[in-house]
Design a protein around this motif. Sequence first.
Motif, PDB file in Angstrom:
ATOM      1  N   VAL A 181      -7.797   8.213  -5.501  1.00 13.11           N
ATOM      2  CA  VAL A 181      -6.692   7.543  -6.192  1.00 13.11           C
ATOM      3  C   VAL A 181      -7.247   6.516  -7.182  1.00 13.11           C
ATOM      4  N   ASP A 182      -6.740   6.543  -8.398  1.00  9.55           N
ATOM      5  CA  ASP A 182      -7.088   5.536  -9.411  1.00  9.55           C
ATOM      6  C   ASP A 182      -6.352   4.245  -9.036  1.00  9.55           C
ATOM      7  N   SER A 235     -12.920   2.060  -3.932  1.00 15.92           N
ATOM      8  CA  SER A 235     -11.711   2.849  -3.729  1.00 15.92           C
ATOM      9  C   SER A 235     -10.723   2.026  -2.920  1.00 15.92           C
ATOM     10  N   LEU A 236      -9.518   2.546  -2.775  1.00 16.14           N
ATOM     11  CA  LEU A 236      -8.589   1.980  -1.803  1.00 16.14           C
ATOM     12  C   LEU A 236      -9.073   2.436  -0.431  1.00 16.14           C
ATOM     13  N   ALA A 257       0.819  -1.210   0.000  1.00 19.93           N
ATOM     14  CA  ALA A 257       0.000   0.000   0.000  1.00 19.93           C
ATOM     15  C   ALA A 257       0.852   1.258   0.000  1.00 19.93           C
ATOM     16  N   ILE A 258       1.819   1.345   0.911  1.00 18.32           N
ATOM     17  CA  ILE A 258       2.610   2.580   0.967  1.00 18.32           C
ATOM     18  C   ILE A 258       3.538   2.693  -0.247  1.00 18.32           C
ATOM     19  N   SER A 259       3.940   1.560  -0.807  1.00 19.16           N
ATOM     20  CA  SER A 259       4.740   1.606  -2.038  1.00 19.16           C
ATOM     21  C   SER A 259       3.922   2.190  -3.178  1.00 19.16           C
ATOM     22  N   ALA A 260       2.662   1.760  -3.290  1.00 22.39           N
ATOM     23  CA  ALA A 260       1.803   2.217  -4.381  1.00 22.39           C
ATOM     24  C   ALA A 260       1.423   3.682  -4.229  1.00 22.39           C
ATOM     25  N   LEU A 261       1.221   4.118  -2.993  1.00 21.68           N
ATOM     26  CA  LEU A 261       0.766   5.485  -2.760  1.00 21.68           C
ATOM     27  C   LEU A 261       1.895   6.503  -2.756  1.00 21.68           C
ATOM     28  N   GLY A 262       3.123   6.041  -2.691  1.00 22.05           N
ATOM     29  CA  GLY A 262       4.263   6.950  -2.658  1.00 22.05           C
ATOM     30  C   GLY A 262       4.256   8.009  -3.747  1.00 22.05           C
ATOM     31  N   PRO A 263       3.969   7.661  -5.012  1.00 24.21           N
ATOM     32  CA  PRO A 263       3.970   8.656  -6.094  1.00 24.21           C
ATOM     33  C   PRO A 263       2.711   9.519  -6.150  1.00 24.21           C
ATOM     34  N   THR A 264       1.711   9.253  -5.321  1.00 20.21           N
ATOM     35  CA  THR A 264       0.457  10.004  -5.369  1.00 20.21           C
ATOM     36  C   THR A 264       0.505  11.178  -4.395  1.00 20.21           C
ATOM     37  N   GLU A 265      -0.610  11.895  -4.299  1.00 23.69           N
ATOM     38  CA  GLU A 265      -0.703  13.020  -3.365  1.00 23.69           C
ATOM     39  C   GLU A 265      -1.049  12.581  -1.947  1.00 23.69           C
ATOM     40  N   GLY A 319      -1.537   0.620  -9.274  1.00 27.04           N
ATOM     41  CA  GLY A 319      -1.018  -0.740  -9.203  1.00 27.04           C
ATOM     42  C   GLY A 319      -1.616  -1.591  -8.100  1.00 27.04           C
ATOM     43  N   VAL A 320      -2.755  -1.150  -7.531  1.00 27.23           N
ATOM     44  CA  VAL A 320      -3.385  -1.945  -6.481  1.00 27.23           C
ATOM     45  C   VAL A 320      -4.800  -2.378  -6.891  1.00 27.23           C
TER      46      VAL A 320
END
Length: 346
Positions: A150-151, A207-208, A79-87, A156-157
């Motif tokens: 988040v899309d 959603s996530l 989860a935190i890997s995927a969200l790293g590039p988001t806001e 990637g999730v």
Amino acid sequence: MGAVSESGPVGIEPGTVEDWLVHHIDGLSPPVEFTPIPGGHSNLTYLVTDRERQRVVLRRPPLGELLPGAHDMAREYRAISALGPTEVPVPVALGFCDDHDVTGASFYVMSFVEGHVLHNERVAVEVYGPESRHRVGLSLAETLAALHSVDVDAAGVGNLGRREDYVGRQLKRWFRQYDASRAMPVPLVDELYESLLQARPEQQKASLVHGDYRLGNCITDGDGEISAILDWEICTLGDPLADVGYMLVTWAEPGDEHQGISMAPSMAPGFATKGELLERYASASDLDLSQIRFYTAFNHWKSACINEGVYARYVKGQKPTAGVDVDAIGAAVEVQARLAAQVLES
């Protein structure tokens, strides 16, 4: 290799963990120190400090037999890997270890985020003035709306879990875990399970979903902005309004008859009201919030199930009890169940 060492904190084998860290986490210089971070009732969390006083954070499951699907370190790390590039603000994912020979369980490492974790009213008053406390609440709601926007496929999730009927799946999951724990059964939990299953609204979108989104699982900066969301172990895809309901359930305010957290940070003067949080979330979302009372009832019930599991781990000796009011955790099971019934009937 065992999970407990006489020369290190509970759950850490210092020698093998240090060796893994040095080979997998860039920039760490041995020797390293492991300091338990208090405040949570679930996974074990440690501050890792190296020779140069650089800091990272390590998380692993609690000791003892675990319920199926609980304390999923791989899920948190993903989860935190995927969200790293988001806001969405999260710590930086640094490394994951699934070799149980290292310290008896899977674990992951993330960056250390400076800031405050507002566990109770006293800390909130010590850290912030009334204006900043108000900003904390609004930021909490805005950050949740950002998470739900988040899309999941682009991040990637999209295959993290099933998307449909989240609440139905959650009811069944938490009832199974409650049933497996049952250190102190509360019949009302069983009764509400059937009522909530029948009353659940149609899910509007997938959603996530964090699953435990509250102020105590966030780090706030000096201005009262959310700088990191923590504790992603039960995140999945599903109904975003379940997160909104949980945020409201854990946001206690003076005079609220449907709250069971008397020492919540939001009880301090200056914090935004539940209504303001809901309004701020609504302003950043296109969801229909007219059924939010169901989601608050569901989350009171879920909190009862979670407290039962936490209480069971303490009485079975799977978590250290020093400084913990174990009886209060057990009593919260019935309190949260009664609150769920009151909200559902109102």
